[in-house]
Design a protein around this motif. Structure first.
Motif, short mmCIF file in Angstrom:
data_model
loop_
_atom_site.label_atom_id
_atom_site.label_comp_id
_atom_site.label_asym_id
_atom_site.label_seq_id
_atom_site.Cartn_x
_atom_site.Cartn_y
_atom_site.Cartn_z
N VAL A 85 -0.76 -5.96 2.96
CA VAL A 85 -2.13 -6.48 2.24
C VAL A 85 -1.29 -6.55 0.55
O VAL A 85 -0.30 -5.95 0.29
CB VAL A 85 -3.36 -6.03 2.38
CG1 VAL A 85 -3.39 -5.86 3.69
CG2 VAL A 85 -2.51 -4.11 1.99
N ARG A 86 -2.28 -6.73 -0.57
CA ARG A 86 -1.92 -5.90 -1.74
C ARG A 86 -3.27 -6.27 -2.61
O ARG A 86 -4.58 -6.28 -2.04
CB ARG A 86 -1.75 -7.76 -2.43
CG ARG A 86 -1.27 -7.54 -4.13
CD ARG A 86 -0.49 -9.22 -4.17
NE ARG A 86 0.03 -8.54 -5.63
CZ ARG A 86 0.27 -9.70 -6.75
NH1 ARG A 86 0.74 -11.50 -5.55
NH2 ARG A 86 0.79 -10.22 -7.78
N ASP A 87 -4.01 -5.11 -4.09
CA ASP A 87 -4.74 -4.79 -3.97
C ASP A 87 -5.49 -6.18 -4.59
O ASP A 87 -4.58 -7.58 -5.33
CB ASP A 87 -4.20 -4.80 -5.84
CG ASP A 87 -5.06 -4.33 -6.79
OD1 ASP A 87 -6.19 -5.28 -7.53
OD2 ASP A 87 -6.22 -3.14 -6.75
N PRO A 88 -6.51 -6.57 -4.26
CA PRO A 88 -7.32 -7.58 -4.21
C PRO A 88 -7.06 -8.76 -5.53
O PRO A 88 -7.57 -9.48 -5.72
CB PRO A 88 -8.47 -7.58 -4.19
CG PRO A 88 -8.78 -5.89 -3.08
CD PRO A 88 -7.23 -4.92 -3.73
N MET A 89 -7.63 -6.92 -6.74
CA MET A 89 -8.11 -8.26 -8.00
C MET A 89 -6.44 -8.46 -8.96
O MET A 89 -6.50 -9.88 -8.78
CB MET A 89 -8.36 -7.37 -9.47
CG MET A 89 -9.90 -6.86 -8.09
SD MET A 89 -11.11 -8.27 -8.72
CE MET A 89 -11.58 -9.16 -6.83
N SER B 237 2.01 -2.61 2.18
CA SER B 237 2.19 -3.04 1.22
C SER B 237 2.46 -3.73 0.60
O SER B 237 3.77 -3.55 0.16
CB SER B 237 0.45 -2.08 0.66
OG SER B 237 1.74 -1.09 -0.01
N TYR B 238 2.03 -4.78 -0.52
CA TYR B 238 2.70 -4.86 -1.31
C TYR B 238 3.73 -5.17 -2.77
O TYR B 238 4.04 -4.96 -3.14
CB TYR B 238 1.96 -6.43 -2.02
CG TYR B 238 3.22 -7.11 -3.39
CD1 TYR B 238 3.65 -8.33 -2.97
CD2 TYR B 238 2.26 -6.92 -5.45
CE1 TYR B 238 3.96 -9.46 -3.47
CE2 TYR B 238 3.38 -7.25 -5.44
CZ TYR B 238 3.95 -8.82 -5.10
OH TYR B 238 4.68 -9.89 -5.77
N GLU B 239 2.30 -3.37 -2.44
CA GLU B 239 3.09 -2.49 -3.20
C GLU B 239 4.09 -1.87 -3.24
O GLU B 239 4.83 -0.65 -3.87
CB GLU B 239 1.66 -1.63 -4.21
CG GLU B 239 0.97 -1.88 -4.90
CD GLU B 239 0.31 -3.55 -3.86
OE1 GLU B 239 -0.73 -3.86 -4.71
OE2 GLU B 239 -0.34 -2.73 -2.92
N ARG B 240 4.17 -1.65 -1.84
CA ARG B 240 5.97 -1.00 -0.96
C ARG B 240 6.38 -1.81 -0.44
O ARG B 240 7.11 -1.56 1.13
CB ARG B 240 5.35 0.13 -0.55
CG ARG B 240 4.45 0.74 -1.67
CD ARG B 240 3.58 1.86 -0.49
NE ARG B 240 4.94 2.85 0.97
CZ ARG B 240 5.41 3.89 0.59
NH1 ARG B 240 5.19 4.43 -0.43
NH2 ARG B 240 6.20 4.26 1.63
#
Length: 372
Positions: free
Chosen positions: A206-210, A294-297
């Motif tokens: 997943v990723r921050d939606p915005m 997550s995309y951020e990690r």
């Protein structure tokens, strides 16, 4: 939102005074702001998001009818939670474990309600088709991967091809073919699908939606001619004054505000996959995922998954392509603040399950914040 429903949400939040669902402002207490840890404030913020944002969507969809309050979690052991997590798995850092536990508990709580889908076969035919077309199968390593566009899915598809032997290595040259040499769950018969859902390791990212929306906007309307002609031209005709009957539109100059207006008029279940909510694509209530990265990690979480599925130790997740333009916090701030607040307040409920289930903070687009 009717006044009675607003009152219900505000009383049900149980958070700090003055918090408001209408403004979509995640609230963090003064105590959490003073903490030096980067983990605990996000946990507190997430709790508020779930209480406010998640309830907002359920109210709007009528999902609170006949809904029972879930029992308390943790059985009084919350004080020892961080200590338990630290000893759970030394191969994954503490923050990752906390995020996984938060997601798992939130998904179990929200998905356990009566009006939520409880398996793949309880979805509508259209929802099930979308889901099965987005789950890739690795027979060699017995796993299922639900891909979400704009969340490193091209590199995950490349990795699947390497694991199956269709590609010699992750650095193999050539344009990524998103269907060749890949097996989708939709390619299989119902009994085969049931077996793999029961017995294969299942994961999604997943990723921050915005940030994901902005990435899709910049890529599709700034670089891909087919999207400009199909979607861009239509958006301009719909939302730009004086162009309703214009047949000579390139569609390569769609503004982000016009894109947001277009999303507001779209059915979430029938959107293009690049901006369809992650919840609708992968249906985490109908599929019990073993891991949600997550995309951020991305680097750490991808390494964790590859270890879990038994990939060869020398295999590493591909690096981002050199031409890739990352969405920075500053870039996201600029684009979100260019959109009228009223439109964003209307847009966020479409993606509220992505925020609440996966632990992302709602964006701050107040006039004061946007001035900085």
């Amino acid at each position: 939102m009717p006044a009675r429903k607003q009152e219900f949400v505000k009383k049900g939040v149980g958070g700090p005074r003055g918090s408001s669902v209408i403004n979509f402002r995640p609230v963090v207490s003064a105590t959490s702001q003073r903490r030096s840890s980067a983990v605990l404030p996000s946990v507190l913020t997430f709790a508020v998001i779930v209480a406010s944002g998640g309830l907002l969507l359920m109210i709007e969809k009528g999902m609170l009818n006949n809904m029972e309050t879930p029992p308390p979690r943790g059985n009084g052991k919350n004080a020892n939670y961080l200590q338990q997590v630290r000893h759970h798995d030394s191969t994954v850092d503490v923050e990752s474990q906390i995020l996984q536990e938060i997601r798992n508990r939130t998904i179990r709580s929200m998905c356990g309600q009566k009006n939520m889908p409880h398996n793949v076969w309880s979805l509508s035919a259209f929802q099930r088709k979308t889901l099965l077309q987005h789950i890739l199968v690795s027979e060699e390593h017995r796993f299922l991967y639900c891909y979400v566009p704009k969340v490193a899915c091209s590199n995950w598809k490349r990795m699947l091809k390497v694991l199956s032997g269709a590609l010699p290595g992750v650095d193999a040259k050539g344009k990524m073919d998103h269907r060749a040499d890949l097996l989708f769950l939709s390619d299989l018969q119902p009994e085969q699908i049931r077996h793999r859902l029961r017995h294969y390791y299942k994961f999604m990212f997943v990723r921050d939606p915005m940030a994901r929306l902005l990435s899709a906007y910049r890529n599709k309307f700034g670089e891909i001619e087919s999207y400009q002609k199909k979607y861009g031209a239509e958006i301009v005709r719909r939302y730009r004054k004086g162009h309703a009957k214009d047949t000579n539109i390139a569609g390569d100059d769609v503004t982000f505000t016009e894109f947001v207006r277009y999303l507001l008029d779209e059915d979430s279940d029938r959107m293009n996959e690049h901006w369809m909510p992650m919840y609708n694509l992968c249906q985490p209530c109908a599929v019990t995922y073993d891991f949600i990265g997550s995309y951020e990690r991305l680097e750490a979480d991808a390494a964790h998954v590859l270890e879990k599925v038994g990939a060869a130790p020398h295999l590493q997740f591909p690096e981002r392509q050199s031409w890739y333009k990352p969405v920075t916090k500053e870039t996201l701030h600029y684009y979100l603040c260019s959109v009228p607040q009223k439109l964003l307040r209307e847009l966020l409920p479409k993606y509220i399950l992505d925020f609440s289930l996966f632990g992302y903070s709602l964006p701050n687009t107040t006039a004061e914040h946007c001035r900085h």
